[in-house]
Every structure is written in structure tokens, then in C-alpha cells.
Design an enzyme around this catalytic site. Structure first.
Site, PDB file in Angstrom:
ATOM      1  N   CYS A   5      44.560  53.048  43.464  1.00 43.77           N
ATOM      2  CA  CYS A   5      45.464  52.213  44.266  1.00 43.77           C
ATOM      3  C   CYS A   5      46.921  52.412  43.855  1.00 43.77           C
ATOM      4  O   CYS A   5      47.827  51.988  44.568  1.00 43.77           O
ATOM      5  CB  CYS A   5      45.083  50.743  44.165  1.00 43.77           C
ATOM      6  SG  CYS A   5      45.242  50.092  42.492  1.00 43.77           S
TER       7      CYS A   5
ATOM      8  N   CYS B  97      40.821  45.069  39.893  1.00 45.58           N
ATOM      9  CA  CYS B  97      42.186  44.634  39.570  1.00 45.58           C
ATOM     10  C   CYS B  97      42.194  43.896  38.226  1.00 45.58           C
ATOM     11  O   CYS B  97      43.145  44.019  37.450  1.00 45.58           O
ATOM     12  CB  CYS B  97      42.728  43.740  40.668  1.00 45.58           C
ATOM     13  SG  CYS B  97      42.428  44.394  42.328  1.00 45.58           S
TER      14      CYS B  97
HETATM   15 FE1  FES Z   1      45.237  47.985  42.719  1.00 46.69          FE
HETATM   16 FE2  FES Z   1      44.426  45.517  42.858  1.00 46.69          FE
HETATM   17  S1  FES Z   1      44.424  46.985  44.456  1.00 46.69           S
HETATM   18  S2  FES Z   1      45.069  46.615  41.113  1.00 46.69           S
END
Ligand code: FES
Length: 140
Positions: free
Chosen positions: A35, A104
């Protein structure tokens, strides 16, 4: 049912312990390659106690809420207690995270463990590297 618990929303909108500790005893930085989110944790340690902790998170709401909660959970604790903190405990303290957001909270566990490793290495303190390997659950 709301996707996020009230606690997640509270820590996301009013994150605790945001900032930098200039003379930190240990600093840990981790990123999630998928991400692109980044988390940095600063620890101020005296006599094995985490006297202060601050974080900077460039990431999603769940990462911000996780770092805020994780810093609250280790503040005032011993470094050995902080070593035991898992992402599962952070997610539970937040009254849960959606399954696809559990990773996360892993950032928070890893960043704290990296900061502790940094502290041990800087001070030439022997430590159990296995304990500082991330124990996070992969049940995403
Ligand atoms: Fe990357 Fe939450 S989507 S840490």
C-alpha cells in the site's frame, strides 16, 4: 454495522502521541510495500521504561488509529513488556479492524519492534532477536 469501531474512529480523528522525539533512544521505521504506507516510532527510554513515545504515520486511517493505540499501550511500560505487543492486541484494543485492514496494525507492531532493536543495538545490549521478529498474524 459500521465498518470501523468507535475506538478506531476516535484514534483516527484524535490520534494520541503524534510527533517526533528529537533525542529518541530508539527509532523504528517500517513501510508496507503493497500500500506504500509508512510508520515511524520514536521511543524515549530510561531505566528500561518507555518514558515517552511518539509516532509519525503516512498512511491510511487504520494505520493512524493503530499507531495511536499502540503508543498508548506501551507508554510507561517496560521495554520487555513492549516487546510482547502484537498487532492482534492492538486490533483488539481498537475493538477490531476489518479483516482487510489487519495488516495496518502489523505496521505498528513492526515499527515498535524496530525501534526497540535500534535501542538495544545502539546501547550494545544483548537481546533476543527471535522475540523482536514480528509475531503478527496473517489472517487477512
Ligand atoms: Fe496501508 Fe493501511 S492500507 S497501512
Amino acid at each position: 454495522m459500521a465498518l470501523y469501531s468507535e475506538k478506531v474512529m476516535d484514534h483516527f480523528t484524535h490520534p494520541r502521541n503524534v510527533g517526533v522525539i528529537e533525542d529518541a533512544s530508539g527509532v523504528g521505521e517500517v513501510g508496507n510495500a503493497k500500500c506504500g504506507d509508512i510508520m515511524k516510532i520514536y521511543l524515549k527510554i530510561e531505566n528500561d521504561i518507555i518514558e515517552d513515545v511518539k509516532f509519525e504515520t503516512f498512511g491510511c486511517g487504520s494505520a493512524i488509529a493503530s499507531s495511536s493505540m499502540a503508543t498508548e499501550m506501551i507508554k510507561g511500560k517496560s521495554i520487555y513488556e513492549a516487546m510482547e505487543l502484537t498487532n492482534k492486541a492492538v486490533a483488539e484494543a481498537l475493538d477490531g479492524l476489518p479483516a482487510h485492514k489487519l495488516h495496518c496494525s502489523v505496521l505498528a507492531e513492526e515499527a515498535i519492534k524496530n525501534a526497540l532493536t535500534d535501542y538495544f543495538e545502539k546501547n550494545h545490549i544483548p537481546y533476543d532477536a527471535a522475540k523482536l521478529a514480528c509475531q503478527h498474524s496473517h489472517d487477512e
